[in-house]
Structure formats: C-alpha cells, structure tokens
Design a protein around this motif. Structure first.
Motif, PDB file in Angstrom:
ATOM      1  N   ASP A  87       0.713  -1.385  -0.041  1.00  0.00           N
ATOM      2  CA  ASP A  87       0.041   0.106   0.051  1.00  0.00           C
ATOM      3  C   ASP A  87       0.794   1.084  -0.040  1.00  0.00           C
ATOM      4  OD1 ASP A  87      -2.258   1.786   0.355  1.00  0.00           O
ATOM      5  OD2 ASP A  87      -2.028   1.593   2.558  1.00  0.00           O
ATOM      6  N   GLU A  88       1.989   1.279   0.780  1.00  0.00           N
ATOM      7  CA  GLU A  88       2.780   2.474   1.081  1.00  0.00           C
ATOM      8  C   GLU A  88       3.415   2.892  -0.274  1.00  0.00           C
ATOM      9  OE1 GLU A  88       6.136   2.437   3.804  1.00  0.00           O
ATOM     10  OE2 GLU A  88       5.396   0.353   4.211  1.00  0.00           O
ATOM     11  N   LEU A  89       3.849   1.542  -1.079  1.00  0.00           N
ATOM     12  CA  LEU A  89       4.763   1.717  -2.307  1.00  0.00           C
ATOM     13  C   LEU A  89       3.791   2.327  -3.477  1.00  0.00           C
ATOM     14  CD1 LEU A  89       6.959  -1.422  -2.140  1.00  0.00           C
ATOM     15  CD2 LEU A  89       7.472   0.953  -1.585  1.00  0.00           C
ATOM     16  N   ARG A  90       2.449   1.649  -3.455  1.00  0.00           N
ATOM     17  CA  ARG A  90       1.519   2.083  -4.428  1.00  0.00           C
ATOM     18  C   ARG A  90       1.167   3.741  -4.400  1.00  0.00           C
ATOM     19  NH1 ARG A  90      -1.435  -1.846  -7.010  1.00  0.00           N
ATOM     20  NH2 ARG A  90      -3.062  -0.665  -7.119  1.00  0.00           N
ATOM     21  N   ALA A  91       1.273   4.128  -2.968  1.00  0.00           N
ATOM     22  CA  ALA A  91       1.136   5.571  -2.961  1.00  0.00           C
ATOM     23  C   ALA A  91       2.140   6.577  -3.647  1.00  0.00           C
ATOM     24  CB  ALA A  91       0.930   5.848  -1.464  1.00  0.00           C
ATOM     25  N   ARG A  92       3.196   5.913  -3.883  1.00  0.00           N
ATOM     26  CA  ARG A  92       4.282   6.950  -4.305  1.00  0.00           C
ATOM     27  C   ARG A  92       4.245   6.732  -6.017  1.00  0.00           C
ATOM     28  NH1 ARG A  92       4.056   6.664   0.653  1.00  0.00           N
ATOM     29  NH2 ARG A  92       5.328   8.222   1.530  1.00  0.00           N
ATOM     30  N   LEU A  93       3.307   5.847  -6.614  1.00  0.00           N
ATOM     31  CA  LEU A  93       3.101   5.826  -7.927  1.00  0.00           C
ATOM     32  C   LEU A  93       2.377   6.810  -8.619  1.00  0.00           C
ATOM     33  CD1 LEU A  93       2.841   1.840  -8.362  1.00  0.00           C
ATOM     34  CD2 LEU A  93       4.799   3.321  -8.660  1.00  0.00           C
ATOM     35  N   ASN A  94       2.772   7.428  -9.882  1.00  0.00           N
ATOM     36  CA  ASN A  94       1.793   8.228 -10.586  1.00  0.00           C
ATOM     37  C   ASN A  94       1.536   7.807 -11.783  1.00  0.00           C
ATOM     38  OD1 ASN A  94       4.149   8.410 -12.194  1.00  0.00           O
ATOM     39  ND2 ASN A  94       4.541  10.661 -11.715  1.00  0.00           N
ATOM     40  N   VAL A  95       1.920   6.421 -12.083  1.00  0.00           N
ATOM     41  CA  VAL A  95       1.339   5.673 -13.273  1.00  0.00           C
ATOM     42  C   VAL A  95      -0.203   6.008 -13.854  1.00  0.00           C
ATOM     43  CG1 VAL A  95       0.977   3.383 -12.400  1.00  0.00           C
ATOM     44  CG2 VAL A  95       2.074   3.731 -14.742  1.00  0.00           C
ATOM     45  N   PHE A  96      -1.042   6.297 -12.477  1.00  0.00           N
ATOM     46  CA  PHE A  96      -2.413   5.991 -12.520  1.00  0.00           C
ATOM     47  C   PHE A  96      -2.945   7.566 -12.864  1.00  0.00           C
ATOM     48  CE2 PHE A  96      -1.255   2.973  -9.306  1.00  0.00           C
ATOM     49  CZ  PHE A  96      -1.261   1.830 -10.142  1.00  0.00           C
ATOM     50  N   GLU A  97      -2.149   8.480 -13.216  1.00  0.00           N
ATOM     51  CA  GLU A  97      -2.385   9.878 -13.281  1.00  0.00           C
ATOM     52  C   GLU A  97      -3.403   9.838 -14.546  1.00  0.00           C
ATOM     53  OE1 GLU A  97       0.624  12.452 -12.513  1.00  0.00           O
ATOM     54  OE2 GLU A  97       0.596  12.082 -10.586  1.00  0.00           O
ATOM     55  N   PRO A  98      -4.358  10.907 -14.709  1.00  0.00           N
ATOM     56  CA  PRO A  98      -4.915  11.020 -16.145  1.00  0.00           C
ATOM     57  C   PRO A  98      -3.960  11.538 -16.918  1.00  0.00           C
ATOM     58  CG  PRO A  98      -6.187  11.807 -14.227  1.00  0.00           C
ATOM     59  CD  PRO A  98      -5.004  11.414 -13.509  1.00  0.00           C
ATOM     60  N   GLU A  99      -4.146  11.055 -18.196  1.00  0.00           N
ATOM     61  CA  GLU A  99      -3.426  11.785 -19.475  1.00  0.00           C
ATOM     62  C   GLU A  99      -2.042  11.212 -19.355  1.00  0.00           C
ATOM     63  OE1 GLU A  99      -4.910  12.998 -21.603  1.00  0.00           O
ATOM     64  OE2 GLU A  99      -6.629  13.436 -20.251  1.00  0.00           O
ATOM     65  N   THR A 100      -1.563  10.165 -18.407  1.00  0.00           N
ATOM     66  CA  THR A 100      -0.046   9.585 -18.393  1.00  0.00           C
ATOM     67  C   THR A 100      -0.163   8.418 -19.575  1.00  0.00           C
ATOM     68  OG1 THR A 100      -0.161   9.920 -16.071  1.00  0.00           O
ATOM     69  CG2 THR A 100       1.317   8.120 -17.208  1.00  0.00           C
ATOM     70  N   ARG A 101       0.840   8.614 -20.643  1.00  0.00           N
ATOM     71  CA  ARG A 101       0.798   7.701 -21.578  1.00  0.00           C
ATOM     72  C   ARG A 101       1.787   6.493 -21.265  1.00  0.00           C
ATOM     73  NH1 ARG A 101      -0.909   9.712 -26.489  1.00  0.00           N
ATOM     74  NH2 ARG A 101       0.292   8.240 -27.684  1.00  0.00           N
ATOM     75  N   LEU A 102       1.175   5.251 -21.319  1.00  0.00           N
ATOM     76  CA  LEU A 102       2.244   4.433 -20.813  1.00  0.00           C
ATOM     77  C   LEU A 102       3.278   4.136 -21.762  1.00  0.00           C
ATOM     78  CD1 LEU A 102       2.370   1.716 -19.142  1.00  0.00           C
ATOM     79  CD2 LEU A 102       1.071   0.530 -20.775  1.00  0.00           C
TER      80      LEU A 102
END
Length: 693
Positions: free
Chosen positions: A183-198
């Motif tokens: 959970d605490e590691l997932r909170a550091r990710l920004n891969v889920f932000e809108p407009e983020t291109r994979l």
C-alpha cells in the motif's frame, strides 16, 4: 506564412530546411521506413501522412512544405491538387500491431471527424491525425489517400493503439515482518494519473520513485524491476513492479557540531542512536528535538545546516553530521501588560517557534493587541522595539525599524532584546451591537454566530458569559464579513457593510453599529445543465434546492453543484466533475431586479469499478470478518455511499479506534472499465477483559 516575404522566400525556406537534413522525398516522420517511391513518383495516388508526437506532426507538415517547393509546381498540383475538393467515398481504420476490433475501430473512426460523403481536405486530414493523438488512445498513426472510381477518394487510417493500463501489481521480495507494505509503495506511483501515456520512460520514472522512497526509509540496497505484459488484444497492459528492499541501513554515528551548544543531555533523547535503523523521518524528528533544545536554552534563532548523510556501502551503515550556529541569545519583554509565561509562549511566535523574523515579531504585537481588546481595551496599541548588543553597523537600536533588519546569520554571538510596549488605553464595556440599513437581518438572528459579544450580567461566572463583552478589530472584521455574506445569500450580491464604534455619554460603554447598504436584489432566471448524458435534466434538477425566480445565493448554488456531484458519486461515477458558472442576464426593466442564469457544466466520466480491497492494521481482526461487515465487493460498481457506509459500519463494531477508507486509481479492468483499489487503514482498540465473581 508571412504575406510580406515576397517572391522567392518560400524557396529559400526549403533550401534551409534541406540543409538541416529534411528529406523532401518522404512525408513520413524520421525513424520510419521510407515509402517505396517518392511522392512525385507514386502511381497508386496514395499520400502518406503520419503522427507519432506533437513535434513529429509539425515535422511532417514542414517536410510536405519542402516537397511542395522542390517538386515542380505543375507536378505538385497534379499529385496533391487532384485530391482537394474530391468526395470521400469511404473512411477505414486499420489496427497495426493488434488484431482487428470492430468496436475500437469504429470509436477511432468517429474521433477523426471525417465521414463518407464529405469533401477531401489535406488540412482536415492533419486535424484528424492530431485528434487521434490527443485522445491518448493512439501511439502513432498514418493515413493513406486512395483514388477510387468515379473521381472519389478513400481514406485509410493505419493506427497503432496506445495500450491502456490494466492492473498494476507490486511484488515485494522481503522477509516476513519487513516494515514495507504494498500500500505505501503504491502511494508513490503516478502511473495512474490521467493523461499519463504508457511508455518505457513512465515505467522507469515510477520505478525511480519507489527506489527513492525506499532510500528515504534506509533501504539503500533496494532494487526495483518492472515488466510490461500486453494482452493479445494489444489494447490493455498489466504492469508488475518487483521490489527487493534488501537490508535496512543502521546508524554508525550521529555527529553534532553546533558551536556553543552542549548536546550531552540531548544525546539520550535522540531516536537515531548507534545501531538503530536509519530513516529520513527519524532524522527529521531528531532535528526538531535539537532545535527545541536550542530554543529552550534561549537561542531563539538557531541556524542548522542540512545534515550530511554518508553511507558506508560495504558495511551498510550511515554516518550523520550536523553543523550549525546557535544564533543570537534572544530576550523578550512585555511592558504595560502582565502575562504568565505559558500565555506569553502561546501568544508570541518568537518564543514558540524560535525565530526573529520580522513577520513573527509583528504577529506577536498583533496578537497582544487582540488579547487586550478582548479584555475590554478596545483601542489598545502594541509596538515592538528591538535592540542588538553589540550594535549592528549602520542600524539604530531601540526602534521598530531595527526589528525589520534582523538576520540570524549576522547575529551569531550577539544578544537581541525584543520589547513589546503595550498601551492599553481606556477599558470599556461592550453594551450593545446593532444592525442598521436593512430589515432582512436582525441582530438576534446572528448573535450566536458573531465573534463580538455583548456584556452580560452572568459574565462574572466563568463559561456563562462575558463580563465586559468581547471584541477586537479582527473580530469586528470577521463579523462585518459574516453580515455581508448573509446578505449575499439573500440575493444582495453588492451589499456593503461598514463598522462604526461609538462611546456612550458616560464614557464607559462601547456601542458597535453595522451599517448596511443593500444594493439591488439578484434573482435566478434559469438553471441549465450541460454535458449530462447519463441522467436527464429533470432527474438532476431534483438534487438542486435553488428555485427559479427566487433570490440568488452563491453559497446555495455551490452546494447544489456539490449535491449533483454527490449524486453521480452515489451511482458509481466517482470521477464526475460539476463546474458552476454564473451567466449575467439583462434586467427586464431599468429599475428591476438583477437576473442570472446558473450553468452547471458536467463531465460525467465513466463508471468506476472496485479493484482490490487492501486492509491495513488488522492485527487481531480477521480480514474475512471485516469484509462481511462492509458493503464493498471486488469487481462491483464503486459508489461513494458504499465507501461512507463501510466507514460507518467498521466504527459501529466498536473494535477500531480509527478507520480511514480511501481509493487509488488502478487502470482498467478486463472489460475496459476504469477501476480503483480500496484501501482501509485501521487502528484497533485494545481488547476489553471483564472478570466476574
């Protein structure tokens, strides 16, 4: 193009572009395979355009301009001009690197904005390519123009889809009991932000974010790897981060080198003792302890340098070195007003926060004035004067201006005396508070909300009233704003309120009068909803309390926007957004009421589904028991009401002291719908044991 360039300038532009490496034979982007023949030699009459990035689109257009310059004008007109204005017989979308998908192809075709039967235009084709890229669903695309029978042309868009993020997993390779959770590691990710291109860069950046967080926790040997798994459709990708924290670094030594400060007594209170695990959080807390110790010793403006953290990689141990200066010794005195030491520290930021900044000194004077005014000295004044010993060059001691030039860097080894001179003046009794100029508000309606309070007979008994009343300049300003806000809510948007202070004939009582100028009344002429497709206007109007024809209230209009957004949330549209705009309308008559239209612009978004449910902090309570109590289920529509109900249900068990329910975006599920993981943070109550007999 500039109309004043004159003949020949376009050719010069093409020459410069060619010298910079432009390829006039191809209209495709750099890094792609060249067409089988140049544009001037193509026999199937297909003109390729391509877009991969915004910069790439500009390059493609520039190269087409160069082709137009280098190819003879007659031939260019023959190749390109022959398509302009022709009817379009068909528009097709082909997927590249992914199997055919009729639904996706139809959606992409609609994004182009070009339909069969329309007229061909190179400008519209470029705009269509840009629209595909802007949608975020396309990695790259090109279009081919094919000559059909009867003088018409066909368009074929060849698109490589941009995979959307599906599931993101974090696999932690650590021994049981390691102080790292998913959970605490997932909170550091920004891969889920809108407009983020994979992309590879996006994944690398998120891996770096995890590693930086682990380093702050003392895991300097941590490794983070990631894999991308694209499903057979080519439209969805799962991301797996594999984290190996390694062993947490420990403290070898914590060296404190602050000239003039003896840290012997403080040593035992520090968390980062030799052999203790290192974390940046613990380091921050120890720095605060050191700063508080300096302030307690009378050094109210210490200067601490950034701590130097050195890692011995071979031994996995950290040495910390902290340097700084004690700063000046600061003495604070209040003249003309007696206060206890506890109250002085509470009111004066200089004593509480340990600083000699001018803003903190002035804030202390303002708070002392308010305190005196609250005790009946409504016209009290407080002035701060500063003296430095030995004196600073070019600075006059003992004046308010001296306080403005205090710099801790220049004051080390000196003594600073800050004197607050209070002039209380006469003490009054607040006997009456009035409102004049309006009959829409009465003082009785606001008495419980006003910060200023009249004197009462029971004021001599604590908690039963105010013996001499209660007010200050700050309180009067807050009360003025309150009255104006209330008038605004009644439809008087341009109302003005003035505060007048009067003294009774005997000179003992103070009378406060709020003088109101109402201004014109504003009414709601219409309520309009835009962007709603899931729910009708009639259904949304039931969530709104504002009445058409009634007075306009900004507060109520905003509350209505929140109510509409909450309604969407209750139905699973957690990402819905409702924006309120006020449209001014003309008056029906010159002397009539002002009129406005309330416009609610809605971005509905998609329904959000529940991904995984994470539960943290349940030591004695089984996960299965918690899931039975809450209404949330993995894979179901995620509703705002269910989130609130889950929190209430867990509190109602009386097994938890604290319950926090939150969500994190986690891409899309297999059906293509957006989903969010639910994180439930719990703090259990201690067990209760009852003995009988």
């Amino acid at each position: 193009m500039d109309a004043q360039r004159g003949p020949g300038r376009g050719l010069d532009f093409c020459k410069r572009s060619a010298l910079k490496g432009a390829e006039p034979q191809s209209a495709r982007l750099p890094g792609r395979k060249r067409p089988s023949s140049s544009l001037a030699e193509k026999s199937n009459h297909s003109v390729p355009f391509m877009v991969g990035t915004r910069a790439g689109l500009v390059k493609a257009v520039v190269k087409l301009a160069c082709v137009a310059c280098l190819v003879p004008s007659a031939l260019w007109a023959q190749v390109v001009g022959r398509y302009e204005g022709r009817p379009i017989s068909a528009v097709r979308v082909l997927l590249e690197g992914a199997p055919a998908n009729e639904v996706v192809q139809n959606e992409l075709r609609n994004l182009t904005g070009i339909a069969p039967g329309s007229v061909y235009s190179a400008v519209r084709v470029r705009e269509a390519l840009q629209a595909l890229f802007d949608s975020g669903r396309v990695a790259n695309a090109r279009v081919e123009v094919i000559e059909e029978s009867a003088g018409s042309v066909g368009l074929r868009f060849i698109v490589r889809p941009q995979p959307r993020i599906g599931e993101v997993r974090i696999e932690i390779n650590a021994s049981p009991g390691a102080p790292i959770t998913e959970d605490e590691l997932r909170a550091r990710l920004n891969v889920f932000e809108p407009e983020t291109r994979l992309s590879e860069q996006t994944l690398r950046t998120n891996a770096d974010l995890i590693q930086a967080y682990l380093r702050d926790r003392g895991f300097f040997r941590a490794t983070v790897e990631y894999t991308l798994q694209v499903d057979p459709s080519g439209l969805r990708a799962n991301v797996v981060f594999r984290v190996t924290p390694g062993e947490q670094a420990t403290i070898e030594a914590f060296n404190i080198d602050i000239n003039g400060f003896n840290d012997a007594r403080l040593r035992s209170e520090l968390r980062l003792q030799p052999g203790a695990p290192f974390t940046r959080e613990a380091l921050g807390r120890d720095l605060n302890r050191i700063r508080r110790a300096l302030i307690a010793a009378g050094y109210l403006a210490p200067t601490l340098d950034e701590p130097r953290v050195v890692l011995d990689s071979a031994r996995n141990q950290v040495t910390i070195t902290l340097t700084g200066k004690v700063g000046p010794r600061v003495n604070v005195e209040i003249r003309g007003y007696d206060l206890s030491e506890r109250r002085r520290r509470e009111l004066l930021p200089v004593l509480r926060e340990g600083t000699v900044e001018y803003s903190a000194i002035e804030e202390g004077a303002r708070r002392l004035e308010n305190r005196l005014q609250q005790e009946g000295y409504f016209f009290a004044e407080v002035v701060a004067r500063c003296t430095v010993t030995p004196p600073l060059n070019g600075v006059t001691n003992g004046t308010p201006e001296t306080c403005e030039v205090l710099d801790p860097e220049e004051l080390n080894g000196r003594t600073v005396n800050i004197v607050y001179e209070a002039t209380p003046g006469r003490r009054f009794r607040l006997s009456e508070i009035r409102i004049e100029g309006t009959d829409k508000l009465r003082i009785e309606d606001l008495r419980d909300q006003l910060r200023s309070q009249e004197a009462t007979v029971l004021g001599i008994i604590p908690f039963l009233g105010y013996g001499r009343g209660y007010t200050s300049l700050d309180d009067l300003e807050q009360d003025r704003r309150l009255i104006r806000s209330r008038l605004n809510d009644l439809g008087y948007r341009k109302a003005e309120v003035e505060v007048r202070q009067g003294v009774s004939l005997d000179g003992e009582s103070l009378i406060i009068t709020f003088v109101v100028t109402e201004g014109p009344l504003t009414r709601v002429a219409d309520i309009e909803f835009r962007g709603n497709t899931v729910f009708t206007r009639e259904r949304l109007a039931r969530e709104v309390r504002t009445v058409v024809g009634g007075p306009y209230s900004r507060l109520q209009a905003r509350a209505d926007a929140d109510a509409v957004q909450a309604f969407y949330g209750r139905n699973g549209y957690l990402d819905a957004d409702v924006r309120l705009d006020i449209v001014e309308l003309p008056r029906l008559t010159p002397d009539g009421d002002e009129r406005v239209r309330l416009l609610y612009s809605i971005v509905e978004g998609d329904q959000v589904y529940t991904g995984r449910i994470f539960i943290n902090g349940n030591v004695r309570t089984r996960r299965e028991a918690i899931l039975e109590v809450i209404p949330l289920r993995e894979g179901a529509v995620l509703r705002a009401d269910d989130l609130a109900a889950a929190e209430r249900a867990l509190f109602a068990t009386d097994a938890f002291r604290q319950v926090i329910v939150r969500t994190e975006p986690t891409g899309e599920n297999r059906a293509g719908f957006r989903q969010r993981d639910v994180i439930i943070d719990l703090e259990e109550r201690p067990p209760r044991v009852l003995d009988y007999g």
